[in-house]
Design a protein around this motif. Structure first.
Motif, mmCIF file in Angstrom:
data_model
loop_
_atom_site.group_PDB
_atom_site.id
_atom_site.type_symbol
_atom_site.label_atom_id
_atom_site.label_comp_id
_atom_site.label_asym_id
_atom_site.label_seq_id
_atom_site.Cartn_x
_atom_site.Cartn_y
_atom_site.Cartn_z
ATOM 1 N N LEU A 36 -13.222 10.595 -28.204
ATOM 2 C CA LEU A 36 -12.413 9.933 -27.173
ATOM 3 C C LEU A 36 -12.825 10.360 -25.772
ATOM 4 C CD1 LEU A 36 -8.940 10.117 -28.939
ATOM 5 C CD2 LEU A 36 -10.272 8.052 -28.477
ATOM 6 N N ASP A 37 -13.342 11.576 -25.650
ATOM 7 C CA ASP A 37 -13.809 12.018 -24.336
ATOM 8 C C ASP A 37 -15.023 11.221 -23.873
ATOM 9 O OD1 ASP A 37 -13.055 15.582 -24.767
ATOM 10 O OD2 ASP A 37 -11.836 13.895 -24.064
ATOM 11 N N ARG A 38 -15.808 10.668 -24.818
ATOM 12 C CA ARG A 38 -17.011 9.918 -24.456
ATOM 13 C C ARG A 38 -16.767 8.417 -24.369
ATOM 14 N NH1 ARG A 38 -19.110 12.931 -28.744
ATOM 15 N NH2 ARG A 38 -19.645 11.035 -29.873
ATOM 16 N N ILE A 39 -15.715 7.954 -25.019
ATOM 17 C CA ILE A 39 -15.457 6.511 -25.067
ATOM 18 C C ILE A 39 -14.922 6.031 -23.724
ATOM 19 C CG2 ILE A 39 -14.013 4.718 -26.117
ATOM 20 C CD1 ILE A 39 -14.133 6.334 -28.714
ATOM 21 N N ARG A 40 -15.434 4.904 -23.266
ATOM 22 C CA ARG A 40 -14.912 4.250 -22.075
ATOM 23 C C ARG A 40 -15.006 2.741 -22.266
ATOM 24 N NH1 ARG A 40 -19.429 4.086 -17.828
ATOM 25 N NH2 ARG A 40 -21.325 4.659 -18.940
ATOM 26 N N ALA A 41 -14.526 2.004 -21.293
ATOM 27 C CA ALA A 41 -14.520 0.549 -21.417
ATOM 28 C C ALA A 41 -15.918 0.045 -21.759
ATOM 29 C CB ALA A 41 -14.023 -0.088 -20.118
ATOM 30 N N GLY A 42 -16.000 -0.841 -22.753
ATOM 31 C CA GLY A 42 -17.282 -1.398 -23.165
ATOM 32 C C GLY A 42 -18.010 -0.617 -24.233
ATOM 33 N N PRO A 67 -11.443 -3.669 -20.334
ATOM 34 C CA PRO A 67 -10.911 -2.540 -21.130
ATOM 35 C C PRO A 67 -10.915 -2.821 -22.627
ATOM 36 C CG PRO A 67 -9.096 -3.717 -20.117
ATOM 37 C CD PRO A 67 -10.347 -4.358 -19.589
ATOM 38 N N GLN A 68 -12.093 -3.030 -23.192
ATOM 39 C CA GLN A 68 -12.240 -3.276 -24.620
ATOM 40 C C GLN A 68 -13.328 -2.359 -25.178
ATOM 41 O OE1 GLN A 68 -13.233 -7.454 -24.867
ATOM 42 N NE2 GLN A 68 -11.089 -8.070 -24.979
ATOM 43 N N VAL A 69 -13.187 -2.014 -26.454
ATOM 44 C CA VAL A 69 -14.229 -1.282 -27.173
ATOM 45 C C VAL A 69 -14.422 -1.966 -28.517
ATOM 46 C CG1 VAL A 69 -13.693 0.921 -26.076
ATOM 47 C CG2 VAL A 69 -12.605 0.330 -28.223
ATOM 48 N N LEU A 122 -5.584 5.328 -24.347
ATOM 49 C CA LEU A 122 -6.481 5.168 -23.198
ATOM 50 C C LEU A 122 -6.438 3.751 -22.625
ATOM 51 C CD1 LEU A 122 -9.622 7.078 -24.565
ATOM 52 C CD2 LEU A 122 -7.946 7.908 -22.913
ATOM 53 N N ASP A 123 -5.494 2.951 -23.114
ATOM 54 C CA ASP A 123 -5.353 1.556 -22.658
ATOM 55 C C ASP A 123 -6.618 0.752 -22.935
ATOM 56 O OD1 ASP A 123 -2.742 1.835 -21.750
ATOM 57 O OD2 ASP A 123 -3.374 2.483 -19.763
ATOM 58 N N LEU A 124 -7.251 1.023 -24.075
ATOM 59 C CA LEU A 124 -8.449 0.286 -24.468
ATOM 60 C C LEU A 124 -8.144 -0.513 -25.730
ATOM 61 C CD1 LEU A 124 -11.175 3.044 -23.938
ATOM 62 C CD2 LEU A 124 -10.708 1.076 -22.471
ATOM 63 N N GLU A 125 -8.479 -1.789 -25.723
ATOM 64 C CA GLU A 125 -8.251 -2.660 -26.865
ATOM 65 C C GLU A 125 -9.488 -2.654 -27.761
ATOM 66 O OE1 GLU A 125 -7.177 -7.367 -27.825
ATOM 67 O OE2 GLU A 125 -7.862 -6.754 -25.827
#
Length: 773
Positions: A711-717, A573-575, A749-752
């Motif tokens: 944010l709708d397109r962002i996901r882990a990685g 869970p990182q970006v 989104l719980d993404l670091e």
């Protein structure tokens, strides 16, 4: 008793409706979408419309209020709308109850309010536990606590009777596919490994939805007035044991992959449901293993029966995606003319007598069975793909995408005329698949028109002489509607489906003819062979290859022209937030302030010329522990075609001279790269890094909308890029205001957000400043 259920069309609400009906109540669903059963009333009303609620609640004895934002991710993305629905919406529902003298209003709450409960020892938390507002943590939890306070205040001020039901985690038939149990069951059925973060010891007290629904009937008792009840399951179900139960229910082993635990993951808190059992006589009776088995049986039965085609339900208080129009006139044009360009004949006699000396054998297409035409029509739906692929883009880009579909239709019509010599069927099928694949890789633009031409030609060429009127046209329209639906509800599968349909057009008629025992006269077979133009075939193959080369060189994610990194590990869970360019002094202060406010480290891809022009800014970025990477010396439109690509080495020398570091990561300007450039990058011990999310969408006219689209397109990685112009300013003023919104949204989104070298695990300054031999 006349009872109303807001949100009665949802997962829990539908089961509450079932239990109330079984108990003999007069039930009406208050929702924008219809109820799941026809024997209950339906009142169309929105919880944000006070006047509509007042009219809807007339004559009600009790109102169950279940409509709300229930997904924490939706709350993070839409904090204002979610608060409006979950708090102000409750006030409007309670006000409508007060004005109609409704006897009881029952509020659906959640045990997640105990996230902020004071730690009073090792015992379970109950309804009398005190809350610490500063410990609530998530806006969803805060909105639920606020909703309960609204209900309590209406009792104090207006004597409006209430009951609050704090749900445990429900599961069972009709649950949303986005929840963990449906996701795991679906993955297990497909044979995909299930990913568990941590050791799987985290637990939840799941409660079967029918047990939960029974509590609503009991909540109408007089002793439940003005009371709060926890509706918690009795079993502690760990993630690991849940996965084992899924395997038992399916009767097959389930593959499991363990990844590191998320920082701060909720391990579970013990909640007491003793009050509900003591006062209402309620408890969760269905064991988890039995409830899961019932859900799996329902899941399998649902997937075994084709779902009827219905209009998508309108979910309360959430926005629905706009429908994508299908380019219907494409098929009308194709089916309105015969292969010789003349108007379609009304029947066999319309053709008239054959002229003297004309061959007496019937044309080859007329011998094809009806199935061939239907298969051809289904495949022609792919002509709509360019327009569908660009449906969510800026207006000018959408216009270009539609032009691509129109070009495809024109090429298909021309290719199926008898006067044009077609390419072999296998070549046409290959060009179709490659064109679809390139459309999935290329950004909508001028190349879309070229790909539309290739796609249309490859689809139309195998259909020379094929009649398309009637059933084929109907099949084409139906398949186009299906593709349009996929573009809205399952965009990730759109291009896969289009490729299958395209191959159906090319090879389907041939396969149908062989399956039907079609025997063509020798003269007809010779005609077909003579009509193949190898010169035209060579042009088509060469054009397809050149187009693939261009897309490969200009796509930020295409790897067939050299290895590029467009995203990091998807299971972590990182970006990585990155910037293209070096900001000027004022912009740097704004950017660093936003990054430091959220404790975020980012990566700046700097051009060598910018480092020379603004060395103090670059040093300040390094001093603030931000990573600086290479973006060539002076990004230029055609420099990427240089086989030696000296721009890279020149920039590395600047970094070594000005900063004393040699970056490891290189971003090709505008994402354009070639195999020769990739070779130069390797010689410098570097890696090419692009992106998968670019925050520059011109559809958005406000920072909030732009942030929501990102944010709708962002996901882990994800690797996220904010572009800067040559002067060190943001490419658009709205992008600057979007930066803090995106950074805060990532935490929701719980993404670091980390530096690129932390995500990819390679030192950011391990490259070489001089080219290796």
């Amino acid at each position: 008793m006349r009872t109303l259920v807001t949100g009665g069309g949802g997962f829990i609400g539908s089961h509450v409706v079932d239990r109330l009906v079984a108990a003999g109540h007069d039930v009406h669903v208050v929702d924008l979408r219809p109820p799941h059963r026809p024997d209950v009333g339906h009142i169309v009303a929105d919880i944000n419309d006070l006047d509509g609620l007042v009219a809807a609640f007339a004559g009600a004895d009790a109102v169950f209020h279940l409509a709300a934002y229930a997904d924490v991710n939706d709350v993070s993305r839409e904090p204002v709308q979610a608060t409006d629905a979950n708090v102000v919406g409750v006030a409007k529902v309670w006000e409508a109850c007060r004005r109609n003298d409704v006897g009881r209003a029952i509020l659906a709450s959640t045990v997640w309010v105990y996230n902020g409960a004071a730690d009073d020892g090792d015992g379970p938390l109950d309804e009398d536990s005190a809350f610490r507002l500063e410990e609530m943590g998530h806006l969803y939890t805060s909105s639920k606590v606020a909703a309960e306070m609204v209900a309590q205040s209406y009792k104090t001020l207006y004597e409006q009777e209430f009951t609050i039901l704090r749900y445990g985690i429900p599961y069972g038939p009709r649950m949303r596919d986005s929840l963990v149990i449906p996701k795991f069951v679906g993955m297990a059925l497909r044979g995909d490994p299930l990913t568990i973060q941590g050791d799987g010891s985290q637990y939840r007290n799941y409660v079967y939805v029918e047990d939960l629904a029974e509590a609503h009937v009991l909540a109408l008792r007089p002793e439940a007035a003005n009371q709060v009840f926890n509706l918690e399951g009795r079993e502690k179900i760990s993630i690991r044991s849940m996965v084992e139960s899924i395997g038992d229910a399916l009767g097959r082993p389930v593959d499991v992959t363990y990844t590191p635990a998320r920082t701060g993951d909720f391990g579970g808190r013990e909640i007491s449901a003793a009050k509900a059992e003591r006062i209402l006589g309620w408890r969760a009776d269905v064991p988890f293993v039995d409830g899961l088995r019932r859900y799996v049986e329902w899941h399998l039965a649902r997937d075994a029966v084709p779902a009827p085609t219905v209009a998508p339900a309108v979910v309360p208080v959430t926005a629905c995606p706009a429908p994508v129009p299908a380019p219907v006139p494409v098929f009308a044009a194709l089916s309105a003319a015969r292969s010789d360009g003349a108007p379609a004949a009304a029947g066999p006699a319309a053709a008239g007598p054959a002229p003297t000396g004309a061959p007496t054998a019937a044309p080859v297409p007329s011998a094809r069975p009806p199935l061939a035409g239907v298969l051809a029509g289904i495949g022609l739906a792919v002509l709509a793909l360019p327009a569908l692929a660009g449906a969510g883009s800026a207006p000018l880009t959408r216009l270009t995408a539609v032009a691509g579909s129109l070009a495809a239709a024109a090429a298909a019509w021309a290719a199926r005329r008898r006067g044009l010599r077609p390419v072999p069927v296998v070549v046409a099928a290959a060009v179709t698949v490659v064109s679809v694949w390139l459309l999935s890789q290329a950004s909508p633009g001028p190349v879309t028109v070229l790909l539309g031409l290739l796609l249309g030609f490859s689809l139309g060429a195998p259909l020379a002489g094929q009649a398309l009127a009637g059933a084929p046209t109907a099949a084409a329209l139906a398949a186009t509607a299906g593709l349009a639906a996929f573009s809205v509800f399952a965009p990730s599968a759109l291009f896969w489906l289009a490729a299958v349909l395209g191959v159906t057009t090319s090879l389907g008629p041939l396969a149908a003819g062989r399956a039907g025992g079609l025997a063509r006269p020798a003269a007809a077979r010779r005609v077909v062979r003579r009509r193949v133009s190898w010169a035209l075939t060579s042009v088509v193959v060469l054009t397809t290859g050149l187009t693939a080369s261009w897309v490969g060189a200009t796509s930020a994610s295409a790897e067939w022209f050299g290895s590029v990194i467009s995203h990091g590990p998807r299971q972590v869970p990182q970006v990585a937030v990155t910037f293209d360019g070096v900001p000027d002094a004022e912009t740097a202060r704004v950017v660093l302030s936003a990054l430091e406010a959220e404790d975020v480290q980012a990566t700046f891809f700097a051009a060598g010329r910018e480092v020379e022009a603004r060395p103090d800014v670059v040093r300040a970025l390094v001093d603030h522990n931000q990573l600086v990477a290479n973006n060539a010396y002076a990004p230029a439109g055609r420099a990427f075609l240089d086989p030696r690509y000296g721009e890279l080495g020149r920039a590395q020398e600047v970094f070594g001279r000005q900063l004393g570091v040699c970056p490891t990561y290189f971003r090709p300007p505008a994402g354009r790269h070639t195999p020769l450039m990739a070779r130069v990058v390797r010689h410098y011990g570097m890696s090419m890094v692009t992106w998968d999310v670019r925050v520059a969408d011109r559809r958005a006219d406000s920072p909030r909308k732009l942030a929501r689209l990102a944010l709708d397109r962002i996901r882990a990685g994800s690797i996220v890029v904010f572009p800067l112009d040559a002067n060190g300013h943001f490419a658009r003023p709205a992008v600057e205001a979007t930066l803090p919104l995106v950074l805060r949204g990532l935490k929701g989104l719980d993404l670091e957000s980390v530096r690129l070298d932390h995500m990819l695990g390679v030192d950011g300054y391990a490259g070489r400043c001089t080219r290796s031999a």
